[in-house]
Design a protein around this motif. Sequence first.
Motif, PDB file in Angstrom:
ATOM      1  N   UNK A 239       0.833  -1.201   0.000  1.00 23.24           N
ATOM      2  CA  UNK A 239       0.000   0.000   0.000  1.00 23.24           C
ATOM      3  C   UNK A 239       0.867   1.250   0.000  1.00 23.24           C
ATOM      4  N   UNK A 240       1.895   1.262   0.850  1.00 23.69           N
ATOM      5  CA  UNK A 240       2.771   2.429   0.940  1.00 23.69           C
ATOM      6  C   UNK A 240       3.566   2.644  -0.345  1.00 23.69           C
ATOM      7  N   UNK A 241       3.949   1.573  -1.009  1.00 27.33           N
ATOM      8  CA  UNK A 241       4.684   1.697  -2.269  1.00 27.33           C
ATOM      9  C   UNK A 241       3.836   2.399  -3.325  1.00 27.33           C
ATOM     10  N   UNK A 242       2.543   2.060  -3.371  1.00 26.13           N
ATOM     11  CA  UNK A 242       1.657   2.698  -4.340  1.00 26.13           C
ATOM     12  C   UNK A 242       1.419   4.159  -3.952  1.00 26.13           C
ATOM     13  N   UNK A 243       1.288   4.428  -2.662  1.00 26.06           N
ATOM     14  CA  UNK A 243       1.147   5.817  -2.218  1.00 26.06           C
ATOM     15  C   UNK A 243       2.326   6.653  -2.698  1.00 26.06           C
ATOM     16  N   UNK A 244       3.516   6.103  -2.584  1.00 28.06           N
ATOM     17  CA  UNK A 244       4.716   6.826  -3.011  1.00 28.06           C
ATOM     18  C   UNK A 244       4.656   7.127  -4.498  1.00 28.06           C
ATOM     19  N   UNK A 245       4.173   6.178  -5.287  1.00 24.95           N
ATOM     20  CA  UNK A 245       4.045   6.392  -6.724  1.00 24.95           C
ATOM     21  C   UNK A 245       3.040   7.507  -7.028  1.00 24.95           C
ATOM     22  N   UNK A 246       1.916   7.482  -6.326  1.00 21.38           N
ATOM     23  CA  UNK A 246       0.905   8.522  -6.535  1.00 21.38           C
ATOM     24  C   UNK A 246       1.470   9.895  -6.196  1.00 21.38           C
ATOM     25  N   UNK A 247       2.162   9.989  -5.078  1.00 13.45           N
ATOM     26  CA  UNK A 247       2.634  11.280  -4.596  1.00 13.45           C
ATOM     27  C   UNK A 247       3.859  11.788  -5.338  1.00 13.45           C
ATOM     28  N   UNK A 248       4.315  11.021  -6.338  1.00 12.51           N
ATOM     29  CA  UNK A 248       5.434  11.473  -7.166  1.00 12.51           C
ATOM     30  C   UNK A 248       4.954  12.245  -8.391  1.00 12.51           C
ATOM     31  N   UNK A 249       3.644  12.221  -8.676  1.00 10.75           N
ATOM     32  CA  UNK A 249       3.159  12.912  -9.865  1.00 10.75           C
ATOM     33  C   UNK A 249       3.173  14.415  -9.627  1.00 10.75           C
ATOM     34  N   UNK A 250       3.316  15.161 -10.705  1.00 11.89           N
ATOM     35  CA  UNK A 250       3.455  16.617 -10.603  1.00 11.89           C
ATOM     36  C   UNK A 250       2.166  17.361 -10.948  1.00 11.89           C
ATOM     37  N   UNK A 251       1.304  16.742 -11.737  1.00 14.35           N
ATOM     38  CA  UNK A 251       0.046  17.377 -12.096  1.00 14.35           C
ATOM     39  C   UNK A 251      -1.096  16.630 -11.410  1.00 14.35           C
ATOM     40  N   UNK A 252      -2.294  17.129 -11.556  1.00 15.59           N
ATOM     41  CA  UNK A 252      -3.488  16.519 -10.960  1.00 15.59           C
ATOM     42  C   UNK A 252      -3.358  16.370  -9.446  1.00 15.59           C
TER      43      UNK A 252
END
Length: 277
Positions: A239-252
């Motif tokens: 779960x935390x790994x996916x959170x990290x991926x989400x929070x790496x995006x710059x837009x939206x």
Amino acid sequence: MPTYMHIDRTDVTAEKEDQVQFRRSKLEFSPEVKEIEKQLEQDPTNVELWMQKGKALSKQSLFVEAIEAYSMGLSYNPFHALTYRHRGHRYISVRRYREAAADFELSLRLDPTNWDSWYHLGLAYYLLGDYQRAAKAYQGCLDITTTSDAMVAIVDWYWMTAKRLGDEEKAAQLLELVDEDTDPGENLSYKNRVLMYKGLIAPEKLMDWEGAEFPELEIATQGYGLSNYYYVNGQLEKSNQVLKQILSIKSFWSAFGFLAAVADAQARGLDYEQVNL
């Protein structure tokens, strides 16, 4: 003897920089906004025009300015339910969830038939971590849901809320409302999330969005569904790994999935990029 001005004030007070954060952007207004401003010069008390201005500003992600436009409209017509609904949405966009909840609650007092107000009220409480009130709002939303695309969206968020509450019976009941034949309209991402909850799509397949118009929006949307799925099934590291991926995006950065990822990361004490921005 003259009496000087007095305010109740403690000896130690908060810093201005910590309190004054509701900043306007220097971005130039779009032609659409400028045209509405011309109309407002001729008809400044028109709440509908102020609402149109807020919606046009939101297209530019000028959410602070949109909130101000909605507020001006409400100053002329404080009983305009739809303006509260739109202002509440933009309070969510800038992470002011308590203000958002207050707007949606008032909007629903004025018009309890507005599906969007129920839906976004549930989201505001979900982002606050108040899952009991979120469930109540989502039930109100479900009670007036009449279309399949809306059903997909409400089932998804209500299921996540029920799982956070440990209400397995309600979660199972909700999944019966959506199947592979349900037409999701523009809510395909939510349908895929629900099908994953039902065991009809493998979790690793959820992050496949070939042909999507906005890939980063899919990372936020599909990603949050996947992160939450792992979380409620006891797979915290995944779960935390996916959170990290989400929070790496710059837009939206105002997408619901992104905001929910921020809320979860904060609740878990994770030090990811953008969590405290």
